[in-house]
Design a protein around this motif. Structure first.
Motif, short mmCIF file in Angstrom:
data_model
loop_
_atom_site.label_atom_id
_atom_site.label_comp_id
_atom_site.label_asym_id
_atom_site.label_seq_id
_atom_site.Cartn_x
_atom_site.Cartn_y
_atom_site.Cartn_z
N GLU A 39 38.11 32.90 40.87
CA GLU A 39 38.16 33.93 41.91
C GLU A 39 38.61 33.13 43.08
N ARG A 40 39.87 33.40 43.65
CA ARG A 40 40.52 32.63 44.73
C ARG A 40 40.21 33.33 45.93
N LEU A 41 39.42 32.84 46.97
CA LEU A 41 39.16 33.61 48.03
C LEU A 41 39.44 32.57 49.21
N ASP A 42 40.31 32.86 50.23
CA ASP A 42 40.24 32.06 51.59
C ASP A 42 40.57 30.78 51.18
N ASP A 68 45.61 36.39 38.81
CA ASP A 68 47.16 36.24 38.99
C ASP A 68 47.58 36.09 40.29
N ARG A 69 46.45 36.55 41.48
CA ARG A 69 46.62 36.29 42.83
C ARG A 69 45.41 36.52 43.42
N PRO A 70 45.25 35.89 44.84
CA PRO A 70 44.24 35.67 45.47
C PRO A 70 43.26 36.99 45.72
N GLY A 71 41.86 37.09 45.87
CA GLY A 71 41.25 38.12 46.14
C GLY A 71 39.96 38.45 45.31
#
Length: 342
Positions: A105-108, A29-32
């Motif tokens: 996984e959403r990173l950078d 639900d959010r990046p990280g």
């Protein structure tokens, strides 16, 4: 141990059969990092099942063949596939093996995927469990290199289904190279499978990673047999090679649409579905590439693996645009729900 199929079906001819694994997906639900994300949104995803859902939503009769666990995740996949209009009657339930899952996984600004599919129900697919009569019950059979990488029995199944013998349908094969699935084995063996197929789709970047082939022409030189070869070239577009009756090749490049990318995962499957939909409709090669680009734009502008394409009439309208208008389009999140893209 396998229970009865999800529902009764007959091996009547459909437009397309898609064979391969589907998994339950978890979108943050959010990046990280995964360790820090508190909640996820559930969906489903898998190369061949994605293609099946897109084709069904474009109005085709589609059958999906696979195996899922006799668990709640397997129930969910079957429910969502059926709701999309896909025939799931030949999907087997396995009481001893689980349904695969994966986490995004959403990173950078980038999306990474972590799979939990080792020993899954789908990895136990084999030529003994999946007969040719059912797999060949469509005008097109769509396969991918992912299935061949799941296990030795899955690889042997793909080889059996691509054998050039009388009675087989048109075979579509998407390389879909996943390095993590090969576990030190050589993906060059997929060249032999691809050469047995009728339509082959390959990303230029994955052809270099899997086979050391650095150009579209190099891919064609390595795969001279398929009547139709599509080399996807990222945001630039795609080139289709077609063998003519006299044995010569034609090549046509079609630029991709400009999109505001939300999530790149699943775009290749959407492209394959668009290209196959146009192939089933008997459209010329440039239009087939454009169908692929429009469906890829659907996937690129949603956060999950599966987007909902606009009605077929609107897809056909976009495909028929003149070159200048096509080049000027910019598609962003939610464009499929608007009357006109910008």
């Amino acid at each position: 141990m396998t229970s009865s199929a999800a529902r009764t079906t007959t091996a009547t001819t459909v437009d397309a059969v898609c064979l391969g694994e589907s998994m339950v997906t978890f979108h943050p639900d959010r990046p990280g990092p995964l360790a820090d994300v508190p909640t996820f949104h559930r969906g489903i995803g898998g190369a061949e099942s994605n293609v099946a859902c897109y084709l069904a939503r474009l109005g085709h009769r589609v059958r999906w063949i696979s195996r899922v666990g006799a668990d709640g995740f397997g129930d969910r996949i079957l429910q969502e596939m059926a709701a999309a209009g896909v025939d799931v009657g030949e999907v087997q339930r396995d009481a001893a093996r689980p349904t695969g899952v994966y986490f995004k996984e959403r990173l950078d600004g980038h999306t990474a995927v972590t799979y939990y599919r080792g020993g899954s129900a789908a990895s136990a697919m084999s030529a003994d469990l999946v007969g040719r009569e059912k797999a060949w019950s469509g005008r097109v059979l769509h396969l991918s290199g992912i299935t061949a990488a799941l296990s030795d029995s899955c690889r042997d199944l793909v080889r059996a289904l691509t054998e050039r013998v009388p009675g087989r349908p048109h075979i579509s094969f998407d390389l879909n190279h996943r390095p993590a699935l090969w576990n030190g084995r050589d993906p060059a063996q997929l060249i032999g499978i691809a050469r047995r197929c009728d339509t082959v789709l390959v990303g230029e970047d994955e052809a270099e990673a899997a086979w050391g082939l650095a150009s579209a022409n190099g891919v064609r030189a390595a795969l001279p047999e398929p009547g139709t070869l599509v080399v996807k070239q990222g945001a630039r577009g795609a080139t289709v090679y077609s063998r003519q009756p006299d044995g010569t090749d034609t090549a046509h490049f079609e630029p991709a649409l400009t999109v505001d990318v939300v999530d790149p995962v699943g775009a290749g499957d959407a492209f394959a579905a668009g290209f196959l939909s146009a192939t089933l409709r008997g459209l010329p090669l440039p239009a087939r590439l454009r169908y692929g680009h429009v469906l890829a734009a659907v996937a690129l502008t949603v956060p999950g693996d599966l987007g909902c394409p606009p009605p077929h009439a609107r897809v056909a309208h976009l495909v028929g645009l003149d070159d200048a208008t096509w080049d000027s389009l910019v598609l962003g999140q939610g464009w499929t729900e608007k009357d006109e893209p910008r």
